[in-house]
Enzyme design. Structure first.
Site, PDB file in Angstrom:
ATOM      1  N   ASP A 469      -7.259 -13.555 102.612  1.00  0.00           N
ATOM      2  CA  ASP A 469      -6.078 -12.742 102.876  1.00  0.00           C
ATOM      3  C   ASP A 469      -5.452 -13.174 104.193  1.00  0.00           C
ATOM      4  O   ASP A 469      -6.150 -13.555 105.132  1.00  0.00           O
ATOM      5  CB  ASP A 469      -6.453 -11.250 102.933  1.00  0.00           C
ATOM      6  CG  ASP A 469      -7.333 -10.904 104.118  1.00  0.00           C
ATOM      7  OD1 ASP A 469      -6.980 -10.003 104.889  1.00  0.00           O
ATOM      8  OD2 ASP A 469      -8.391 -11.554 104.281  1.00  0.00           O
ATOM      9  N   SER A 470      -4.126 -13.124 104.242  1.00  0.00           N
ATOM     10  CA  SER A 470      -3.361 -13.417 105.450  1.00  0.00           C
ATOM     11  C   SER A 470      -3.697 -14.811 105.979  1.00  0.00           C
ATOM     12  O   SER A 470      -3.475 -15.805 105.294  1.00  0.00           O
ATOM     13  CB  SER A 470      -3.618 -12.326 106.492  1.00  0.00           C
ATOM     14  OG  SER A 470      -2.704 -12.418 107.550  1.00  0.00           O
ATOM     15  N   ALA A 471      -4.249 -14.899 107.189  1.00  0.00           N
ATOM     16  CA  ALA A 471      -4.640 -16.195 107.732  1.00  0.00           C
ATOM     17  C   ALA A 471      -5.679 -16.861 106.845  1.00  0.00           C
ATOM     18  O   ALA A 471      -5.704 -18.094 106.711  1.00  0.00           O
ATOM     19  CB  ALA A 471      -5.184 -16.023 109.146  1.00  0.00           C
ATOM     20  N   HIS A 769       1.164  -5.054 105.122  1.00  0.00           N
ATOM     21  CA  HIS A 769       0.310  -6.226 105.269  1.00  0.00           C
ATOM     22  C   HIS A 769      -1.105  -5.761 105.610  1.00  0.00           C
ATOM     23  O   HIS A 769      -1.309  -4.864 106.406  1.00  0.00           O
ATOM     24  CB  HIS A 769       0.871  -7.104 106.399  1.00  0.00           C
ATOM     25  CG  HIS A 769       0.152  -8.389 106.595  1.00  0.00           C
ATOM     26  ND1 HIS A 769       0.529  -9.550 105.962  1.00  0.00           N
ATOM     27  CD2 HIS A 769      -0.921  -8.708 107.353  1.00  0.00           C
ATOM     28  CE1 HIS A 769      -0.277 -10.523 106.330  1.00  0.00           C
ATOM     29  NE2 HIS A 769      -1.164 -10.051 107.176  1.00  0.00           N
TER      30      HIS A 769
END
Length: 807
Positions: A469-471, A769
């Site tokens: 997820d994300s990074a 987010h």
């Protein structure tokens, strides 16, 4: 006596019954209020934009006339003024939103996935208009009542009026993006000077209104109490952090000790704005790592699924051989991570709902790293489950600067239970102490180790899914790209939740939403990316920054590192993926090198590669296919050569719109804008007479724009060439409609779709987010987390694809 006692008991029962009746009446009243509010919300959602605006203007004019007739009082004057402002901003905002909405469909992935930053911006403005419409109706119905709370309603109306004004500014900025970008492009495509000017102008906008009374108005109502708690904790933590300079001594109990931030939304919003613009990445690292402390992590684990295996493993920094996909008789050497600090162990966490064969082996037990009393949740079981056919390799998010697998363990345990497969979560080194490419090297090394030793992890390795997820989503893409570049097995599929695919400091419609996002403000995003790029080096004049004491030493060391990065970036890119080990040879453990050796001294020792520093600095979003055909090296090295990067031809520069659809889908709005509009500064985007509120904190340092490293496709996979992206396995992306990183997902999915690659994009509504870390919070987050599990299961259950031809 009995009659006395009976009378007393009857009175007590009567009092209790009366009390219950009052409580039931209050409860029914609250339910009716919530029901009426929900009904009003549904009605406003069904309204088209013009009808909603006209209804709001009519109510505003009615309330304005009423309060103007109430005499010369200050409160009546302010109420009349706020409704006059609402009328003015609504009438000015509606045409801008209508213009965005008329072209928004041109930027969707497909008709079944209506999502992009323009749609999100219009939806957010509609939420603000809907709230003002509901509040205006309430005022019109109750303004004559003696129970009408004048001060409270005035404060809320004023806060939402400021928010509406700032949203109008964002709508004009979005129009500017339409004017500057080519058809189909979501990211700002001007030169770097124009991008820097746009961002400098954008970050001066006032943000505090979105962190006070209006906090999280765009999200689902179940999220808002959590966001309020986080915002109070953040400003309290910032206060203690400032007093303690480096943040030492700040505990979880200090997060909620400043009650004034809880009772004064305006004060909280102003302090929140100060923190996000003035405190550096070390503050955010400390704050985000609060979830890692023993008390909070224990509470989170108590509420999560119980698994048989949760072991932290330390992988020794030893080179090993991996077979090539094209010819398994040949092998390539996978070296341990080297960048910046030399060889070192890589930590991974093995999570399994069942105890499976191999997971209690002596070889695996020798790798276990102690975490204290809860490090090993392994209990003996008479019978072991057989090895699973699948394996999930997980890479956590945290902006490249914070958190570990421990932060993400609660939902990973649920995944292990629902999927019935072992999960390996990688604890990569974090920036700014370990900038790019250290995290990528560690994740790639751990991925290859897991593939090679899957039997120890309780899996046969027939199906492997990379998830993050994300990074972590970014690293999933780049790890897969590097695996393909080395010629070793790529995963069978990737599940990326709200990934970051473009790490350049640039603007897009969804990134405009970072002005109001409490979890991912643009200034925080750029500080994290700058730390990952090794660019956290500037000497700020802000007093809060200078008060951080020992952090100056960290900046000094990081400044030296960034100097090395700039000097050696181009040559390092050439030698980053060396195929010298593509033939079979004996293992050799690399010797430890000095700090930054792999990026600076080692790179400078190599001859100039294909992409020199100058060419990297001149690379813009117009060059998404990356130049490289004219200076191709004749060696078969796996560098960023012509084979890897592709040529920069006019036919593939605009990768988002196919040649057959480009002329027809060009928005008319772009053709109508003059050359003067395209070349002027960001302030010219506003019509005459409109002035949004500006921040009292001044502008924020935007450091990443000049760094060539962020243009590296192994850092920004959206900038990878067609030939590189062709090597990716099926990709499944789960994004958030209100996430500032939404356009990263849409653009990446559109690019893969244009190349004919299998890709799915699911966009969840009304969630922020990072919803995976909030999976247990409400029904909406549980549904979104279940969607991620469904995508992973799709990867693990699909039949194996035919073998790919050699690269």
């Amino acid at each position: 006596m009995e009659s006395v006692w009976g009378t007393g008991a009857a009175r007590a029962d009567g009092a209790l019954a009366s009390k219950r009746a009052k409580e039931d009446s209050k409860s029914r009243s609250r339910r009716r209020w919530r029901k009426s509010k929900t009904k009003a919300s549904r009605l406003t959602q069904n309204m088209d934009l013009r009808t909603m605006t006209q209804s709001l203007v009519t109510l505003a004019e009615d309330n304005m006339a009423f309060f103007s007739s109430q005499g010369p009082g200050e409160t009546a004057r302010r109420l009349a003024g706020v409704f006059a402002g609402i009328r003015e901003q609504a009438l000015g905002l509606e045409p801008a939103l209508g213009r965005l909405l008329s072209v928004a469909h041109l930027f969707d992935l497909d008709a079944e996935t209506p999502a992009n930053g323009y749609r999100s911006l219009v939806h957010t403005a509609r939420c603000c208009l809907a709230h003002l419409l509901h509040k205006s109706r309430y005022v019109a119905s109750n303004r004559r009542s003696i129970f009408f709370r004048t001060s409270h309603n005035l404060a809320e109306l004023e806060a939402y009026l400021v928010a509406l004004t700032q949203l109008r500014a964002l709508a004009y900025y979005a129009q500017r993006l339409l004017a500057t970008n080519r058809p189909g492009g979501l990211f700002f495509e001007g030169d770097e000077g124009l991008i820097a000017e746009f961002l400098r102008e954008y970050v001066t906008l006032h943000k505090g209104c979105f962190y006070g009374r209006c906090l999280g108005f765009q999200f689902t109502p179940a999220i808002r109490p959590f966001l309020q708690t986080i915002s109070i904790g953040l400003v309290s933590f910032g206060e203690h952090y400032k007093r303690n300079e480096t943040g030492l001594g700040v505990t979880a109990s200090s997060l909620f000790t400043s009650g004034r931030f809880a009772i004064d939304p305006e004060l909280r919003g102003a302090e929140f704005e100060r923190i996000i613009q003035n405190l550096d990445v070390h503050f955010w690292k400390a704050f985000w790592n609060i979830t890692e402390i023993e008390v909070l992590s224990s509470l989170a684990n108590m509420a999560s699924a119980t698994v048989r295996v949760s072991r932290l493993l330390s992988l020794p920094p030893e080179a090993f051989e991996m077979p090539l996909t094209a010819d398994p008789k040949l092998t390539v050497t996978i070296s341990p991570p080297l960048a910046h600090s030399g060889p070192g162990p890589v930590l991974v966490r093995l999570i399994s709902y069942d105890l499976r064969e191999g997971q209690d082996s002596e070889e695996l037990s020798s790798l276990v790293k102690s975490e204290g009393p809860r490090s090993l949740e392994l209990r003996p079981r008479p019978q072991q489950a057989p090895r699973s056919q699948s394996l999930v390799v997980h890479i956590h998010g945290g902006g490249f600067v914070a958190q570990t697998s421990k932060s993400h363990e609660p939902y990973l345990k649920s995944w292990a239970q629902e999927l019935g497969v072992p999960i390996v979560s990688i604890d990569y080194s974090l920036a700014p102490e370990a900038p790019f490419p250290r995290a990528l090297e560690e994740c790639f090394y751990a991925y290859c180790w897991a593939v090679k030793h899957c039997a120890l992890l309780g899996s046969t390795g027939e199906r492997i899914c990379l998830a993050g997820d994300s990074a972590g989503g970014n690293l999933c893409f780049t790890v897969s790209l590097r695996a393909a570049a080395y010629g070793v097995r790529v995963p069978d599929g990737i599940m990326a939740a709200y990934p970051a695919t473009m790490l350049q400091s640039t603007a897009s419609p969804s990134r405009l939403l970072s002005l109001m996002d409490p979890l991912l403000p643009l200034s925080v995003l750029t500080k994290c990316v700058s730390a990952y790029a090794g660019g956290e080096t500037e000497d700020h004049s802000d007093s809060d920054q200078k008060a951080l004491g020992m952090m100056g030493l960290v900046r000094r060391d990081t400044a030296l590192l960034f100097r090395d990065l700039r000097l050696g970036a181009s040559s390092w890119l050439h030698s980053f993926l060396d195929l010298s080990g593509h033939k079979s040879h004996t293992n050799s453990v690399p010797t430890a090198e000095p700090m930054r050796r792999s990026v600076s001294e080692a790179a400078l020792a190599q001859p100039e590669g294909l992409l020199g520093t100058d060419s990297l600095k001149s690379l813009t979003l117009h060059d998404l296919s990356l130049k490289g055909s004219s200076d191709t090296s004749e060696t078969p090295e796996l560098s960023l050569s012509a084979e890897t990067l592709g040529s920069s031809t006019p036919s593939n520069v605009n990768f988002l719109v196919g040649p057959e659809e480009a002329p027809e889908e060009a928005p008319k709005t772009q053709e109508e804008l003059s050359a003067k509009d395209r070349g002027c500064g960001a302030r010219a985007a506003f019509p005459e007479g409109f002035h949004p509120r500006r921040s009292s904190q001044g502008s924020t340092w935007m450091p990443v724009c000049s760094s060539p490293i962020v243009k590296n496709p192994f850092m920004s996979p959206l900038l990878a060439s067609d030939s590189m992206l062709q090597s990716l396995p099926p990709v499944h992306i789960v994004a958030c409609a209100l996430d500032p990183m939404l356009d990263d997902s849409v653009m990446f999915a559109r690019r893969l779709r244009g190349l004919g690659k299998p890709v799915t994009l699911r966009v969840v509504e009304d969630l922020p987010h990072g919803f995976l870390s909030l999976a247990a919070l409400c029904r909406e987050t549980r549904h979104a987390a279940a969607l991620c599990v469904e995508r992973i299961r799709l990867v693990l259950t699909q039949p194996a694809a035919p073998s790919s031809p050699p690269l």
